[in-house]
Design an enzyme around this catalytic site. Sequence first.
Site, mmCIF file in Angstrom:
data_model
loop_
_atom_site.group_PDB
_atom_site.id
_atom_site.type_symbol
_atom_site.label_atom_id
_atom_site.label_comp_id
_atom_site.label_asym_id
_atom_site.label_seq_id
_atom_site.Cartn_x
_atom_site.Cartn_y
_atom_site.Cartn_z
ATOM 1 N N ASP A 38 -2.024 6.255 -3.968
ATOM 2 C CA ASP A 38 -0.895 5.536 -3.386
ATOM 3 C C ASP A 38 -0.551 4.371 -4.327
ATOM 4 O O ASP A 38 -1.201 4.204 -5.352
ATOM 5 C CB ASP A 38 -1.225 5.092 -1.946
ATOM 6 C CG ASP A 38 -2.209 3.957 -1.875
ATOM 7 O OD1 ASP A 38 -2.943 3.748 -2.860
ATOM 8 O OD2 ASP A 38 -2.257 3.271 -0.845
ATOM 9 N N ASP A 56 -5.631 2.356 -3.692
ATOM 10 C CA ASP A 56 -6.833 2.291 -2.866
ATOM 11 C C ASP A 56 -7.066 3.619 -2.149
ATOM 12 O O ASP A 56 -8.184 3.979 -1.842
ATOM 13 C CB ASP A 56 -6.808 1.104 -1.888
ATOM 14 C CG ASP A 56 -5.675 1.154 -0.874
ATOM 15 O OD1 ASP A 56 -4.708 1.934 -1.082
ATOM 16 O OD2 ASP A 56 -5.749 0.416 0.124
ATOM 17 N N ASP A 115 -1.003 1.216 -4.569
ATOM 18 C CA ASP A 115 -1.986 0.230 -5.020
ATOM 19 C C ASP A 115 -3.351 0.865 -5.274
ATOM 20 O O ASP A 115 -4.350 0.158 -5.446
ATOM 21 C CB ASP A 115 -2.095 -0.950 -4.050
ATOM 22 C CG ASP A 115 -2.739 -0.563 -2.729
ATOM 23 O OD1 ASP A 115 -2.582 0.607 -2.313
ATOM 24 O OD2 ASP A 115 -3.391 -1.426 -2.108
ATOM 25 N N SER A 141 0.820 -1.203 0.000
ATOM 26 C CA SER A 141 0.000 0.000 0.000
ATOM 27 C C SER A 141 0.860 1.261 0.000
ATOM 28 O O SER A 141 1.657 1.460 -0.904
ATOM 29 C CB SER A 141 -0.956 -0.063 1.181
ATOM 30 O OG SER A 141 -2.031 0.805 0.977
#
Lengths: 455, 453
Positions: free
Chosen positions: B244, B248, B246, B100
């Site tokens: 970010d 999300d 990934d 993340s």
Amino acid sequence: MRGDSGLRISPVGLRGIVGRGLTATHFLDFAAAFGTYIERGRPVVVGRDPRSSGRMAREGVVSALMACGHEVIDLGVVSTPVVQHALQRLDAAGGIAISASHNAAEWNALRFLGANGTYLPTAESNELLDIYHLRKFRFVEWDSIGTLREDATAIERYIDDLEQVFDFAALRGMRVVVDCCNGTSAPTLRRIVDRFGLDLILINERVEGDAFAHEPTTSARMVELQLGPLIQPLQARAGFLFDIDSDRVAMADDRGRGVSEEMMLPLLADHLMTHMPGRIAITNLSSSALLEEVAAKHGGRVVRVPVGRQAAMDALAAYRPEQIAVAGEGTGAVMMPQFRFIYDGIASMLAVMTMMRERGQTVREILASYPRYEILKGEIPLESPRVPALLMDLQDDYPDARVDRSDGLRVSWPDRWFHVRVSQTEPILRVICEQRGEAPSALFESLMDKVRSYS
Amino acid sequence: MPREHLLKIGVSGVRGVVGEFLTPSLTLSFAQAFGTYVGGGRVVVGRDTRTSGPMLQHAVHCGLLAAGCDVVDVGVLPTPTMQIYVEHIRARGGIGLTASHNPPEYNALKLFNAEGQFFNHYERNELLDLYHQRDFSQAQNAAIGHVRRDDGTAKSIHIGRVLAKVDADRIKRRKFKVALDAVNGAGSVMTPEFLTDSLGCRLDAIAIDPTKVFPRIAEPRPDTLGDLTALVQKSGADVGFAQDPDADRLAIADETGHVVDNDDVLALAVLRALAVVPGDVVVNLTTSAAIDDIAKTFHRRVYRTPVGEANVVDTMRAVRAAIGGEGSAGGVIFPAVQLCRDSYIAMAFLLDLMAETGQTVSQLVASLPAYTRKSGKVPFAHGRLGGLMQALEEGFPEAEADRSDGLKLIWPDRWLHVRASNTEPLLRLAVEARDGERALALYDTAWKLLTSL
């Protein structure tokens, strides 16, 4: 319960039944040991046979090598000899062949190869084993992790190498039947047929992963069973049967009779020494003494070493390549100098075909010209603590003979010999006895009686 | 000695520094435990753009195949997109390789159930026990599955679900000028086409090359988004988006380039979501009271949970919430698309609000209930945590205390929250009040109390 899980970790590598003794973690950790052992900077080559478990093993091997900072070149589903050939072409630091070779489909194994394409010599494979056991792997940091690329040309380049040595055009009219046993020989042979117009009739050609048409054993019995009924109706000159990664081959003659696996080495030694007289043949203590006669005919000699791939590798390293004509075992596995001394069943088959063409004879006719040797083999469950006393006792029984104690006990006379040794793969003692002319039944029975008295 | 968590194996999965700590061997074992837990069948595997991703993905494949699973390899993909895909193809579960917002030397395994959601608290414990017991399923040769690639379908499924919840036509008509910083992360493979093709925006993007390393600190915060601010100002964009690695989480810059407070980003999403779907709101204890004010206007309830996406998701699932999230983390969770943090629905909601109201981002933010917030970190010694909390509670006897995650003290017009970080030996202190001076005064008092002990 020994051998129950089928797992064996030794200097030869890693071998076992996948999902029983041999797990994904074994594959990954052993590959990590190899990735730790070899120098970084040059790529590492990976190939696998078609076993379904190879898909899983390959993922673990690739991950471990990348984690150690190596560039990985994946050749896909190819034979072990194809991986060995690719190493020099790709200027690799080493390679891993994922293959259980002649074992059943449930098995798999990792075989570790050095930069020159041969198996690692004993000193190096012992070091690899130490790293594996220590589990202190050299995983690199996030910005140095290796990459993966695929090379789909390996089989074609391997055939290019074969073309440098064999006159394919001259073999064109010779019909042979080949049982590929659903292994990696199939795509290579199919390509040879397409490229050079050879008359190879392939059976069990579909490459399979879950199960094979039959046990991939390269024995005279198996080749006779599978190809015996086909050879005469198809008017073929010979039949050949490969194991899954085609490093071994078994042979049947033009009448469909299986040729003893013991004969492959003397046969090829005869052929190769005709072209390279005066060179040596390397073999182990358990293979036929016919080889000595064949070598003498061509002014060469035989060097005998302990049984097993490692001893053969070490012996090869002890001579200059141009001193050696051939190396091999009584199992039918043979190495030739033109091919960097790797066990290669397809090269062996092409060499036998070339020999048949040059002499204008079938294998049956060539073998008939050799003196007769009879070999008897037996095995007894191992009683390890009593082995040294047994061997000493046996040696004392035959004070008139030549003795070699480098691998168990080998006792030889000018016309006969016997060898008693502990198997590396099973908990048994092997007894092998050979004589020129008649079978050495009396000697064999007295040996077996003595061995039994110690179990 | 610094207590840095270079490897963490816990109920939320595995996370660590790649190399010596997060090794391929450990990753393989965890994947095999996961494959054993889901009981074979298809498992989706994807990743963000970290350099360690491909290497670890091979280890995950190895572990899953060894457990008798088939692998569907979706390559580089935003985490929410992957989660939606897991559910869509009715896979047994999914593993996302992403740390993340953590720095590039980290990586982690995010684990998803058959619905593409986090496992619940009890399932996570069961899986962890299975990992430690090492009694994995061991497939034999003929039971070993395949690895199949799928690059195409997941993105369009995700985008389709987002577009169904906004008025895409009115967004398209506005032809918004949008600045984007995708941190060269997984968003790089999807966000540009999402904004231009699906929402008709004119795009000015930086850091959308998934083959390159992160050009900035991976967590999208006001102090890490200087490039986005400059881009907004240079291109005259209506709004700036930052993801970010990934994709999300989302941060937003207004039309002046000012990075909007994450609590306000969530508040705007809640405002839009409650107008679209029925249901209550779930946020963590540290999220702004502005959420309560907004929910009240819709006659909806707000549930508070301990900090952590999994905690929020657990409660959202239990109360069938309409929307949820964590203010400080920049995460908007909208179950009508998928029960996970999703930067795409957050972008679409904001553009939809802008299209509907005709207001700029700064005007929308200004229309939210006004609160002053301040947060900081206080180092603490091992074993002192209980005493510090006790002292705080005794220092403010008139406040209502919530002990479900550290200590939260609540007054009608302000609150204070202190909790220990999961990843560092730090106390996180946050305060909020309607009145700016009261907020700062409360922060100072608490700070002095915590550091004087």
